[in-house]
Write an enzyme that holds these catalytic residues in place. Structure first.
Site, PDB file in Angstrom:
ATOM      1  N   PRO A 316       0.827  -1.210   0.000  1.00 46.08           N
ATOM      2  CA  PRO A 316       0.000   0.000   0.000  1.00 46.08           C
ATOM      3  C   PRO A 316       0.863   1.263   0.000  1.00 46.08           C
ATOM      4  O   PRO A 316       1.934   1.301   0.603  1.00 46.08           O
ATOM      5  CB  PRO A 316      -0.785  -0.124   1.310  1.00 46.08           C
ATOM      6  CG  PRO A 316       0.145  -0.890   2.208  1.00 46.08           C
ATOM      7  CD  PRO A 316       0.864  -1.870   1.308  1.00 46.08           C
ATOM      8  N   GLY A 317       0.387   2.283  -0.665  1.00 46.48           N
ATOM      9  CA  GLY A 317       1.048   3.587  -0.641  1.00 46.48           C
ATOM     10  C   GLY A 317       0.031   4.679  -0.407  1.00 46.48           C
ATOM     11  O   GLY A 317       0.004   5.339   0.631  1.00 46.48           O
ATOM     12  N   CYS A 390      -1.135  28.000 -18.058  1.00 42.78           N
ATOM     13  CA  CYS A 390      -1.657  28.404 -19.352  1.00 42.78           C
ATOM     14  C   CYS A 390      -2.255  27.200 -20.084  1.00 42.78           C
ATOM     15  O   CYS A 390      -1.817  26.815 -21.171  1.00 42.78           O
ATOM     16  CB  CYS A 390      -0.527  29.037 -20.168  1.00 42.78           C
ATOM     17  SG  CYS A 390      -1.106  30.253 -21.355  1.00 42.78           S
ATOM     18  N   GLU A 391      -3.242  26.574 -19.449  1.00 44.73           N
ATOM     19  CA  GLU A 391      -3.937  25.401 -19.981  1.00 44.73           C
ATOM     20  C   GLU A 391      -5.384  25.440 -19.523  1.00 44.73           C
ATOM     21  O   GLU A 391      -5.649  25.628 -18.331  1.00 44.73           O
ATOM     22  CB  GLU A 391      -3.302  24.096 -19.455  1.00 44.73           C
ATOM     23  CG  GLU A 391      -1.883  23.827 -19.889  1.00 44.73           C
ATOM     24  CD  GLU A 391      -1.798  23.261 -21.290  1.00 44.73           C
ATOM     25  OE1 GLU A 391      -2.842  22.847 -21.831  1.00 44.73           O
ATOM     26  OE2 GLU A 391      -0.678  23.248 -21.827  1.00 44.73           O
ATOM     27  N   TYR A 420       0.817  11.047  -4.654  1.00 45.14           N
ATOM     28  CA  TYR A 420       1.025  11.299  -6.072  1.00 45.14           C
ATOM     29  C   TYR A 420       1.028  12.771  -6.472  1.00 45.14           C
ATOM     30  O   TYR A 420       1.407  13.081  -7.608  1.00 45.14           O
ATOM     31  CB  TYR A 420       0.021  10.523  -6.945  1.00 45.14           C
ATOM     32  CG  TYR A 420       0.192   9.046  -6.776  1.00 45.14           C
ATOM     33  CD1 TYR A 420       1.280   8.392  -7.332  1.00 45.14           C
ATOM     34  CD2 TYR A 420      -0.691   8.301  -6.011  1.00 45.14           C
ATOM     35  CE1 TYR A 420       1.473   7.030  -7.141  1.00 45.14           C
ATOM     36  CE2 TYR A 420      -0.510   6.938  -5.821  1.00 45.14           C
ATOM     37  CZ  TYR A 420       0.575   6.313  -6.377  1.00 45.14           C
ATOM     38  OH  TYR A 420       0.770   4.970  -6.185  1.00 45.14           O
TER      39      TYR A 420
END
Length: 470
Positions: A316-317, A390-391, A420
């Site tokens: 597990p993480g 800028c997306e 993550y």
């Protein structure tokens, strides 16, 4: 009755809250609460104090939350295995979030550690972790990386291809001690998760098919420098429930029993991938119940196939570090946008974005958000929290209800960002990556220093000063 304009643009699962300041317990660290001043506190530390001292964006990790979850994971799987006369070992999956401090926390609590690159291995060693407590993953380990791992005395290498086995054969030739390896097997079980997170189906880069695993085992057993310790499987990530694990275990145990005829196999590693709650409607399994169900399924499969229960391993993480993390941002602009049908969506722009949390852009991941610097007083308003990049796909929280008086200068908190987010962070638009601060018992300390623009420029050869200017 037709849907209201607001409901027409909100996802079906997102309910209008009675109180847009509440903290859904499953999503936040157990220590998260609003103080008497209505400010969010994590482990007794005020979000405003964190902003003032460290700035934003800021990753905040509740150390005790990580430690408690690590202990629960260890005890749950060991307890489940011991009910069947066996034992279990838990590895923390470092790819979820790795720093020297986090590595020490989880190993202090009795876990081993998985690494998946030379860089992650370097972090583990810098933390003082014994190489024998490490598992080494990766689908494209170089000869140099394998030689370094073997020289260190790494505990287990999870082999992923015949090419890797040949590299290991060359690296280990002539050595006195054989290197322990596990063979990663794709069991063909398709986890109910995003396609990019499902890792046991056949058409992907990791592991061997059952037939390929038989060939790999044959080659390992004829290589003097290698010792086959067992089999490994990982069916995916962010999985709720035990059904997929049980189905995968049945296939893996069948292969384990077949291959045991050629020599003992000590370890069966079922991987990780246990899901967490990112929103209030998600209900992850209680880890003790999940451990019992998975181990019961493995034990039953072993009995059917007439083999003893091997040492079980799990990785597990996210389930350990994910709920321990909260990211703090400062609101910069608030922009109501009129949509077709009379609906209005309010865009709340913050000073971070996809550079510190790539998961919404990568997977369409959902998150929650709350005002952290105060309690809002307005009626709940449907918002989309977006970043500063800028997306148009730079979205932090796709849809959430915040108090209608959310305003520039507010501090916003996004929970369940321990896994993550830091690991996937980038310097897109030359954004420095944020600091990581650990909080515990009313105290805060930096465990990973934040970057500065000067740090980024220092790597740009054209921006370096001439020697005469130094």
């Amino acid at each position: 009755m037709s849907a209201s304009p607001v409901r027409a643009v909100a996802p079906a699962w997102l309910e209008v809250p009675d109180d847009a300041n509440d903290l859904a317990g499953a999503v936040w660290p157990a220590s998260a609460e609003r103080g008497a001043d209505d400010v969010l506190h994590i482990a007794g530390v005020s979000a405003l104090a964190l902003q003032e001292r460290f700035g934003t964006p800021l990753y905040v990790i509740d150390e005790d939350e990580v430690r408690v979850r690590a202990r629960r994971m260890r005890d749950a799987f060991r307890g489940a295995a011991r009910r069947h006369g066996g034992d279990a070992r838990v590895y923390y999956a470092g790819k979820a979030f790795l720093s020297t401090e986090v590595a020490r926390w989880v190993t202090d609590e009795g876990l081993n550690l998985d690494v998946a690159s030379p860089g992650e291995l370097a972090v583990a060693l810098a933390a003082g972790i014994e190489p024998a407590r490490l598992g080494y993953h990766g689908n494209n380990k170089s000869t140099a990386a394998l030689a370094h791992a073997v020289e260190l005395g790494i505990g287990t290498i999870i082999v992923d291809s015949l090419d890797e086995i040949e590299r290991l054969a060359r690296v280990t030739a002539g050595r006195d001690a054989a290197q322990n390896v596990l063979v990663r097997v794709n069991t063909g079980i398709h986890a109910e998760t995003h396609d990019f997170l499902a890792t046991a189906h056949e058409d992907q880069k990791f592991g061997f098919s059952p037939d390929g695993a038989r060939d790999a085992v044959r080659r390992i057993r004829e290589t003097a420098g290698l010792r086959l310790a067992g089999l490994h499987c990982h069916i995916g990530s962010q999985i709720f429930g035990s059904a997929g694990f049980a189905a995968s275990a049945e296939r893996l145990v069948a292969l384990h029993a077949e291959l045991s005829a050629g020599g003992a196999l000590d370890v069966l590693n079922l991987g990780g991938g246990f899901g967490i709650a990112y929103t209030r409607v998600q209900e992850p399994a209680v880890i003790e119940e999940l451990a019992d169900a998975i181990v019961d399924a493995v034990a039953a499969a072993c009995e059917r196939h007439g083999v003893p229960l091997p040492l079980l391993a799990f990785e597990p993480g996210r389930a350990i570090v994910g709920p321990a993390g909260v990211t703090l941002y400062e609101v910069g602009t608030v922009k109501p946008v009129a949509l077709d049908g009379g609906a209005v969506r309010t865009y709340v722009s913050v000073d971070g974005g996809m550079s510190d949390n790539a998961r919404p852009a990568l997977y369409g991941a959902d998150y929650s958000a709350r005002l952290a610097s105060r309690a809002g007083r307005g009626e709940p308003a449907l918002v989309r929290v977006v970043g500063s990049h800028c997306e148009s796909g730079d979205i932090v929280v796709e849809a959430e209800y915040l108090p209608g008086d959310v305003a520039p200068g507010d501090v916003l908190a996004v929970p369940a960002t321990g896994a993550y987010c830091f690991s996937l962070a980038s310097n897109y638009n030359y954004a420095p990556r944020p600091a990581v601060v650990a909080v515990r018992e009313g105290q805060a300390r930096i465990i990973v220093r934040g970057e500065t623009v000067d740090d980024l420029l220092s790597r740009d050869v054209g921006a370096a000063p001439e020697k005469g200017d130094q």
